[in-house]
Structures are given as structure tokens and as C-alpha cells.
Write an enzyme that holds these catalytic residues in place. Structure first.
Site: not given
Ligand code: GDP
Ligand code: MN
Length: 383
Positions: A101, A189
Site C-alpha cells: 500500500y 493512493e
């Protein structure tokens, strides 16, 4: 403005962030054609502006045209947490060894940019944050200094990504940060950022929120806007240069100044009503601006009453009152209106309004009284 995944990937690609090749499809036949182009196996991905598509059945792997047909048919029209799938993104499927992530946002309280990296990607990051906060590494970045290659590498090391992924991941972080800053984003993101079995790192998903305040610097954003689903009321307000946010209630609101507009929402809520919108007409309340604001509110089918809340500062009360009266002459208003006018020359302004008062246009001296009247009117009209 939130981008769809495929738009986010297009944006990433401009900054050199590796993404898979693919194409958009709005029908099953187009999906098959895009799959042939991308090369099997492919992944068929629902394009909706909400996370958790995988869990909701909106992400499917396919090895043949028949499988693409099957999945595309199921996913098109699917409802994912209130968003109907109208568009698919078909890309060549990646082999995944690990899922990580990475993101950048603005940390307002720290007045710095915030970078987050985790070796536990793929799943909901909020869940990771809850279960094991130490699994997410953070870095605060001074916006003036930026993110150095060394700091990016430090963050990747700290997050404990696999050794073979670290150099590639650090390069991507530097590129992603450039995308965030130069690309004027509020959020970028990548979840998951993947490591493939042959040691490559790339972005498998993309979440990008553009900072609308920077739109003047980015004429190229228009192409995103054409596709991104905008609230028709917000679209109309944007064309008229108004600060407008659509909400679900029945009381349309016009106020001057963002602070007053927000207090107006609060007061309407307090007296048991539901605001239909936030609308700040800014400093001036000319007939032109008022007419524009009333037209936008008029277009909202849910509105049952309108509350105009103006505090005269530099703009004097009589100018505001004249603006409102002129606007009412121009626009055929569907709902009753309550006006609260205060501040500079409020008395003079109210005297002007008084000449035009009727059952459908009333004036109240205070914000709370005006809010109550508007909410009562809305309730009566709903019955
Ligand atoms: P989200 O559920 O909306 O976040 O959608 P993602 O694009 O992140 O996809 C969800 C999950 O589907 C990923 O975490 C992967 O596990 C899986 N996935 C997506 N694309 C691929 C792919 O190309 N190959 C494989 N094997 N899995 C994929
Ligand atoms: Mn994802």
C-alpha cells in the site's frame, strides 16, 4: 474531483508510474475487443468511485473471450454500494507475489504532506490501521523540501517491503509524490502496489482526488470531468461560478460567506429541517448572482422552501434587497422564500423587501426565526 480508476492510472502514467495496459468498455462486445487487445489473461474491473469493488464482485479474472463475456455481463449494471456500474476497465492481468500500500495526502494539522506505506496492501487500509497500526509506516514531508530519493527509500525500508521490491517501490514513491504535488491532487493512493514474481513493482489500482481549486492550471482535466459523474445541480452551479454543494434535504439555502452558509446549515438542522444544499454567493449579492443562485436551487426537485440568509458587510442592505427583488422578477420560483437580512443598512433593506412581501416571500429578523419559518413552510409544502 474524484477520478475513476482508469483515469487515475492515466494520470499516474504521465508521471512515469508503471500501470498495466488496458482499455475502457461500456458494453460486453467492447469488453471482449479490449481483452483481445490487452492479451489474455485479463482482469475485468468495474469503474465506480467507491472502494471495495473486489469484495462486491466487481473485479474478475478472465482467460478467454467467453469468460470476459460472462463477467462483463454480470458486472455491467451491478450496484456497488449505491453506485451502478456503467463502465469497465479491462487490463492485462498481473501475476501477484505481494500486495503493498502507498499513498500521499495533506496532513492539515501538521501543515505537511503525509506519506503512508505498508507491506500489508490489497485489503482495506483502515482495517490494517485498526488491527495493527505499526504495519503502516508514515513520513511527514515538508512541502518546500519535497521527498528525496533517500527519504523514499527510508520509508520503504521502514515499512519492511520485501528486499527485491524496495528499489522499485522507492522510485514509484518519488514519482507518486511528484504526481501528488505537480498534479495538484488532494489524495493519491495505490492499493495494491504489487511485486510480481519476476521482481517488478507496479500499480494495480489507482485512487486519485484532484484539488478543484487548482483546476485553472489544468485545462486537461476537462476530459476527466466530461466522464466523471457530477451532480447535475453542482454542474449547473459550477457553470455559474457559484460555490455550491448538493445535499439531500428540502430547504434550499443561499448565504453570503462560507462561514455563514455553514452556520445556516447547522441552524436549519437544529430546528428540525434538512438542508438541500450549501450555497455561498460570496461578498456581493447582486441581482445577477441572486438570480443564478435561485435558478440552481429551483432546479432541485426536492426543494420545498428557500432560506436566503444575508449579512450585509461591505455590501449594504438595500443593495442586497434590490438584488433579491430584481432576481425574483427574472426567475419563476417554485418554492416559498424566507429572507433574513442583517448587518449594514439592514433596516433599509428590510423596508424594500416589505413592499414585496406575500405568503410566498417573507422576511424574518433573526436566523433562528427565519430557519423555523423555512422548515415549517417546507413541511407544509410536502404534505
Ligand atoms: P478494489 O477492491 O476496489 O480496491 O479493487 P482493486 O483494483 O484493488 O482489486 C482488488 C483485488 O483484486 C486486488 O487486491 C487483487 O488481489 C485483485 N486483482 C486486481 N487486479 C488483478 C490482476 O491483474 N491479477 C490478479 N491476480 N489479481 C488482481
Ligand atoms: Mn484497491
Amino acid at each position: 474531483m474524484d477520478l475513476f480508476e482508469y483515469q487515475g492510472k492515466q494520470y499516474f502514467a504521465r508521471y512515469g508510474i508503471p500501470v498495466s495496459a488496458g482499455g475502457v468498455a461500456v458494453t460486453v462486445d467492447e469488453a471482449v475487443a479490449q481483452a483481445e487487445q490487452a492479451g489474455y489473461p485479463v482482469v475485468v474491473k468495474a469503474q465506480v468511485q467507491v472502494g471495495g469493488r473486489g469484495k462486491a464482485g466487481g473485479i474478475k479474472l478472465a482467460s478467454t473471450a467467453d469468460e470476459v463475456r460472462h463477467h462483463a455481463g454480470n458486472i455491467l449494471g451491478l450496484d456497488i454500494r449505491g453506485h451502478t456500474v456503467e463502465r469497465l476497465w479491462i487490463e492485462h492481468a498481473s501475476d501477484i507475489k505481494k500486495e503493498y500500500y502507498a499513498s500521499f495526502t495533506l496532513d492539515r494539522s501538521a501543515k505537511k504532506h503525509l506519506g503512508l506505506v505498508s507491506a500489508r496492501g490489497g485489503i482495506d487500509i483502515e482495517q490494517v490501521a485498526e488491527e495493527d497500526p505499526s504495519a503502516i509506516s508514515r513520513i511527514h514531508i515538508d512541502p518546500v523540501e519535497g521527498l528525496s530519493a533517500q527519504a523514499a527509500r527510508g520509508l520503504v525500508d521502514q515499512a519492511g517491503l520485501d528486499e527485491e521490491a524496495r528499489a522499485g517501490a522507492a522510485d514509484i514513491l518519488v514519482a507518486l509524490y511528484r504526481c501528488f504535488v505537480e498534479g495538484d491532487c488532494d489524495l493519491v493512493e495505490i492499493n495494491p502496489l504489487i511485486l510480481t514474481p519476476d521482481g517488478k513493482v507496479h500499480a494495480l489500482d489507482a485512487k486519485v482526488t484532484l484539488d478543484d481549486n487548482a483546476a485553472f492550471r489544468h485545462p486537461e482535466w476537462d476530459e476527466f470531468r466530461g466522464v466523471a459523474k457530477m451532480d447535475p445541480r453542482e454542474e449547473m452551479a459550477r457553470e455559474r461560478g457559484l460555490q455550491y454543494v448538493g445535499l439531500d434535504g428540502e430547504v434550499g439555502i443561499i448565504a453570503n460567506g462560507a462561514g455563514l452558509a455553514m452556520s445556516t446549515l447547522d441552524v436549519v438542522n437544529q430546528v428540525g429541517g434538512k438542508p438541500a444544499n450549501f450555497l455561498d454567493v460570496g461578498g456581493g449579492a447582486s441581482a445577477e448572482v441572486m438570480a443564478n443562485a435561485l435558478e440552481v436551487i429551483n432546479s432541485d426537485e426536492k426543494v420545498r422552501a428557500i432560506f436566503i440568509n444575508i449579512f450585509g458587510g461591505i455590501t449594504r442592505g438595500e443593495a442586497v434587497a434590490n438584488g433579491i427583488v430584481q432576481a425574483l422578477g427574472r426567475v419563476q420560483i417554485k418554492s416559498p422564500i424566507v429572507i433574513r437580512l442583517d448587518g449594514t443598512n439592514a433596516e433599509e433593506g428590510r423596508a424594500i423587501l416589505k413592499e414585496h412581501e406575500s405568503e410566498r416571500l417573507v422576511s424574518r429578523p433573526t436566523m433562528v426565526e427565519a430557519a423555523r419559518t423555512a422548515v415549517e413552510m417546507a413541511k407544509r409544502a410536502t404534505r
